[in-house]
Write an enzyme that holds these catalytic residues in place. Structure first.
Site, mmCIF file in Angstrom:
data_model
loop_
_atom_site.group_PDB
_atom_site.id
_atom_site.type_symbol
_atom_site.label_atom_id
_atom_site.label_comp_id
_atom_site.label_asym_id
_atom_site.label_seq_id
_atom_site.Cartn_x
_atom_site.Cartn_y
_atom_site.Cartn_z
ATOM 1 C CE LYS A 65 14.175 21.913 -25.277
ATOM 2 N NZ LYS A 65 13.215 21.222 -26.582
ATOM 3 C CG ASN A 86 17.544 19.112 -28.298
ATOM 4 O OD1 ASN A 86 18.475 19.673 -28.984
ATOM 5 N ND2 ASN A 86 16.780 18.285 -28.265
ATOM 6 C CG ASP A 117 14.021 19.939 -29.873
ATOM 7 O OD1 ASP A 117 13.950 18.676 -29.557
ATOM 8 O OD2 ASP A 117 14.088 20.614 -28.885
ATOM 9 N N GLY A 140 3.077 29.405 -29.315
ATOM 10 C CA GLY A 140 4.137 29.285 -28.123
ATOM 11 C C GLY A 140 5.325 29.899 -28.680
ATOM 12 N N GLY A 142 8.612 29.544 -26.924
ATOM 13 C CA GLY A 142 9.747 29.097 -26.253
ATOM 14 C C GLY A 142 10.817 28.421 -27.054
ATOM 15 N N GLY A 242 3.936 14.236 -30.431
ATOM 16 C CA GLY A 242 5.308 14.641 -30.649
ATOM 17 C C GLY A 242 6.261 13.361 -30.364
#
Length: 259
Positions: A65, A86, A117, A140, A142, A242
């Protein structure tokens, strides 16, 4: 024939392929296909695109990404701020011999990058928010965490990122205390921890300090109720996985590809 697909590595399971294959069948789009393109090395992207002349769009998942932005001709302002893409729209352009990433190529394409996203996360999160959800922990660091941080900033929610190692202003999991969890009542897991088949795993936070005021959001959708969410639910917290976000980001990608 119009082709779309997903790049990333590994692609052991894919929501996107199922979503779009069912969509094409449902809407009678017989000449449309959605395929998986496992791409261990992002440097192989130009060759991949050049080998599929009917390719109109790509979704991008981990670990590409962020790195994929290097290959794009245009990046949407929101995606640029997030620093992660993305969704790629593939647009025909001239001349035939395009200067692509420092090398002459026969590809007649222009690559445009977007981040769906952020849109999807915002739309799925907003109905769940209450007045006391004004501070958040992002688990996280990322590409997905960047989209989450972008949305929280947009909504006026302050946040701290949590990782295994202390980098900059990030917290480590070991630093999470009762006082911190008392203040940060929105906790979002953007890491893959707890994804099937490792369903017994969960982010290493002190769940004993979770309360009924907390909202736990997990970007993981498989399983539907991760260990992270189970533990939060057991403490009375509101929970969300999600899956809705995935549907929303997929439909936003479709909108971009057809705009």
């Amino acid at each position: 024939m119009k082709k779309y697909g997903l790049i990333g590595y590994p692609l052991t399971h894919s929501f996107s392929k199922k979503h779009f294959t069912e969509k094409f069948l449902r809407e009678g789009l017989d000449s449309y296909q959605y395929e998986l393109y496992p791409l261990p090395n992002l440097s192989d992207l130009p060759e991949l695109i050049n080998s599929i002349p009917d390719l109109c769009g790509l979704n991008v998942t981990v670990p590409h990404k962020i790195g994929v932005m290097f290959y794009l001709d245009k990046v949407d302002p929101a995606a640029k701020e997030i620093d992660a893409v993305n969704c790629i729209k593939i647009v025909n352009h001239q001349p035939v011999e395009a200067f692509f990433n420092g090398e002459l190529s026969s590809m007649q394409v222009r690559l445009e990058g977007y981040n769906t996203d952020a849109y999807a996360f915002e739309e799925s999160l907003k109905p769940l928010l209450k007045k006391h959800h004004h501070k958040a922990l992002i688990l996280g660091t990322g590409g997905a965490s960047r989209a989450v941080a972008y949305v929280l900033k947009k909504l006026g929610i302050s946040y701290k990122k949590v990782s295994r190692r202390a980098v900059g202003k990030q917290l480590t999991y070991k630093k999470l205390s009762e006082d911190i969890l008392h203040d940060y009542l929105l906790i979002i897991n953007t890491s893959p921890v707890g994804t099937s088949p490792t369903i017994d795993e969960c982010p290493d936070i002190p769940y004993e300090f979770i309360s009924g005021k907390h909202l736990l959001y997990d970007l993981v959708y498989n399983p539907a109720e991760t260990e992270f969410l189970k533990r939060g639910k057991a403490r009375g917290a509101s929970i969300k996985n999600g899956l809705e976000m995935l549907h929303l980001q997929a439909e936003k990608s479709w909108e971009i590809w057809n705009s």
